[in-house]
Design a protein around this motif. Structure first.
Motif, short mmCIF file in Angstrom:
data_model
loop_
_atom_site.label_atom_id
_atom_site.label_comp_id
_atom_site.label_asym_id
_atom_site.label_seq_id
_atom_site.Cartn_x
_atom_site.Cartn_y
_atom_site.Cartn_z
N TRP A 32 -6.09 4.60 -8.84
CA TRP A 32 -6.69 4.52 -7.51
C TRP A 32 -6.78 3.07 -7.03
CZ3 TRP A 32 -11.15 8.57 -6.78
CH2 TRP A 32 -10.60 9.85 -6.78
N GLY A 35 -3.51 2.16 -5.83
CA GLY A 35 -3.33 2.85 -4.57
C GLY A 35 -3.99 2.13 -3.41
N PHE A 39 -2.17 0.47 -0.16
CA PHE A 39 -2.53 0.78 1.22
C PHE A 39 -2.83 -0.48 2.02
CE2 PHE A 39 -2.83 5.27 0.32
CZ PHE A 39 -2.67 5.86 1.57
N ILE A 45 2.06 2.07 1.70
CA ILE A 45 1.34 3.33 1.90
C ILE A 45 1.99 4.51 1.17
CG2 ILE A 45 0.68 5.04 3.66
CD1 ILE A 45 -0.13 2.68 5.45
N PRO A 46 3.32 4.67 1.18
CA PRO A 46 3.89 5.79 0.42
C PRO A 46 3.56 5.72 -1.08
CG PRO A 46 5.53 4.89 1.92
CD PRO A 46 4.35 3.96 1.94
N LYS A 49 -0.20 6.62 -1.53
CA LYS A 49 -0.43 8.07 -1.49
C LYS A 49 -0.10 8.69 -2.84
CE LYS A 49 0.87 12.21 1.01
NZ LYS A 49 1.78 12.84 1.92
N PHE A 52 -2.85 8.01 -5.42
CA PHE A 52 -4.05 8.84 -5.33
C PHE A 52 -3.81 10.24 -5.89
CE2 PHE A 52 -5.23 5.59 -2.18
CZ PHE A 52 -6.43 5.20 -2.76
N VAL A 53 -2.63 10.80 -5.65
CA VAL A 53 -2.29 12.12 -6.19
C VAL A 53 -2.23 12.06 -7.72
CG1 VAL A 53 -0.47 13.86 -6.34
CG2 VAL A 53 -1.12 12.91 -4.11
#
Length: 163
Positions: A32, A35, A39, A45-46, A49, A52-53
């Motif tokens: 995270w 991540g 961001f 950003i990709p 994302k 986070f997943v």
């Protein structure tokens, strides 16, 4: 619902709880953190994302698997084609290697104890995902097993048609 299925769910829940309490939370937070940094850069950003997943997967990994989106959907998307390869190379250099090292070190710490061996194996799986996460999605073990069965049946049919 069969008793065996319920017992399997209970074991997964216990495994996930022990995983989280005994250190899985730290690697999940690591994902995270990467991540958030991704961001902040806007262009990341990709990757953020995906972090986070996979970070959520890292918090509670038992009963789930990472699979290729191409295998799951039978079609290419931006993450499973050439751009995904480029994205994974960039990822590997900037963050993937560091997360993978964290998972390998965590695995070694788990392997020191006999009871930690399943956790060490899970860390090694996550280290592999950390090296190239673009184009992957997280599904339940049952969906992953059905996907493998479907792919195996398609391979057998293809081999039979050649003879």
């Amino acid at each position: 619902m069969s008793c065996l299925h319920q017992e399997e769910k209970d074991m997964r829940a216990i495994g996930n709880f022990l995983w989280f309490v005994l250190g899985g939370v730290f690697m999940g937070l690591g994902w995270w953190l990467i991540g958030v940094l991704a961001f902040i850069t806007i262009v990341g950003i990709p990757w953020g994302k995906a972090c986070f997943v996979i970070g959520q997967f890292t918090f509670f990994p038992f009963g789930k698997e990472a699979v290729s989106r191409k295998e799951l959907t039978n079609k290419d998307d931006i993450g499973t084609g050439g751009f995904g390869l480029i994205g994974n190379v960039i990822w590997f250099v900037l963050a993937g290697i560091w997360l993978a090292i964290g998972h390998v070190l965590s695995a070694i710490a788990c392997f020191v104890t006999i009871i930690g061996i399943p956790f060490g194996i899970q860390h090694l799986k996550l280290a592999g995902i950390a090296l190239a996460p673009i184009g992957k999605t997280i599904v339940t073990k049952e969906v992953a097993a059905a996907l493998r069965k479907q792919d195996a049946e398609a391979s057998v049919a293809k081999l039979r048609s050649k003879t």
